[in-house]
Design a protein around this motif. Structure first.
Motif, PDB file in Angstrom:
ATOM      1  N   LEU A  11      35.363  58.740  37.603  1.00 18.13           N
ATOM      2  CA  LEU A  11      35.472  58.204  36.388  1.00 18.13           C
ATOM      3  C   LEU A  11      35.890  58.918  35.202  1.00 18.13           C
ATOM      4  N   ARG A  38      47.878  51.914  45.637  1.00 11.43           N
ATOM      5  CA  ARG A  38      46.715  51.663  44.938  1.00 11.43           C
ATOM      6  C   ARG A  38      46.647  50.092  44.986  1.00 11.43           C
ATOM      7  N   ALA A  40      44.126  47.573  42.717  1.00 16.63           N
ATOM      8  CA  ALA A  40      43.186  47.055  41.573  1.00 16.63           C
ATOM      9  C   ALA A  40      42.291  45.680  41.960  1.00 16.63           C
ATOM     10  N   PRO A  88      43.486  52.528  31.264  1.00 17.45           N
ATOM     11  CA  PRO A  88      42.608  51.732  31.991  1.00 17.45           C
ATOM     12  C   PRO A  88      43.246  50.750  33.153  1.00 17.45           C
ATOM     13  N   THR A  91      42.954  51.868  36.898  1.00 15.88           N
ATOM     14  CA  THR A  91      41.982  51.718  37.783  1.00 15.88           C
ATOM     15  C   THR A  91      42.181  51.179  38.762  1.00 15.88           C
ATOM     16  N   GLN A 119      38.334  55.947  44.934  1.00 12.93           N
ATOM     17  CA  GLN A 119      38.384  55.251  43.475  1.00 12.93           C
ATOM     18  C   GLN A 119      38.541  56.023  42.248  1.00 12.93           C
ATOM     19  N   VAL A 120      39.388  55.388  41.626  1.00 14.78           N
ATOM     20  CA  VAL A 120      39.658  55.910  40.276  1.00 14.78           C
ATOM     21  C   VAL A 120      39.389  54.786  39.266  1.00 14.78           C
ATOM     22  N   THR A 121      38.539  54.949  38.402  1.00 13.17           N
ATOM     23  CA  THR A 121      38.229  54.251  37.113  1.00 13.17           C
ATOM     24  C   THR A 121      38.452  54.948  35.963  1.00 13.17           C
ATOM     25  N   VAL A 122      39.396  54.232  35.075  1.00 17.79           N
ATOM     26  CA  VAL A 122      39.604  54.784  33.904  1.00 17.79           C
ATOM     27  C   VAL A 122      38.901  53.937  32.570  1.00 17.79           C
ATOM     28  N   SER A 123      38.156  54.472  31.988  1.00 17.45           N
ATOM     29  CA  SER A 123      37.487  53.794  30.661  1.00 17.45           C
ATOM     30  C   SER A 123      38.542  53.787  29.599  1.00 17.45           C
TER      31      SER A 123
END
Length: 124
Positions: A11, A38, A40, A88, A91, A119-123
């Protein structure tokens, strides 16, 4: 036979960076073209980047050009994806893949071996 294991996901806030790694097993790793894809949520898996066995040729999706860099270390049998200025929309689950093909590398059907993904999560 090649086995691939991804790591390095996590994250991160928008604008941040992550370095993804793909560790390969198998004696013929150096002869494979390596790619990153990737997927999503709710979307199809898409091409991100690829690198030739010699590392002299790379290719990127337009959406990541100038922000992501693919590289490989033949001795360590690792392929890296340096991701900078993350957004974002980056992600996704990121997958490493290997192929002996030299053309149409943006097509996932061209790849023979796949990792389980990270997993890559961009907030925002």
């Amino acid at each position: 036979q090649v086995q691939l294991v991804e790591s390095g996901g996590g994250l991160v806030q928008a604008g941040g960076s992550l370095r993804l790694s793909c560790t390969a097993s198998g004696r013929t790793f150096s002869s494979y073209v390596m790619g990153w894809f990737r997927q999503a949520p709710g979307k199809e898996r898409e091409f991100v980047a690829a690198i030739s066995w010699s590392s002299l040729r790379t290719r990127y999706a337009d959406s990541v050009k100038g922000r992501f860099t693919i590289s490989r270390d033949k001795v360590k049998k690792v392929v890296y994806l340096q991701t900078n200025n993350l957004k974002p929309e980056d992600t996704a689950v990121y997958y490493c893949a290997a192929t002996t093909e030299q053309t149409e590398l943006i097509r996932e059907a061209r790849y023979d071996y796949w990792g389980q993904g990270t997993q890559v999560t961009v907030s925002s």
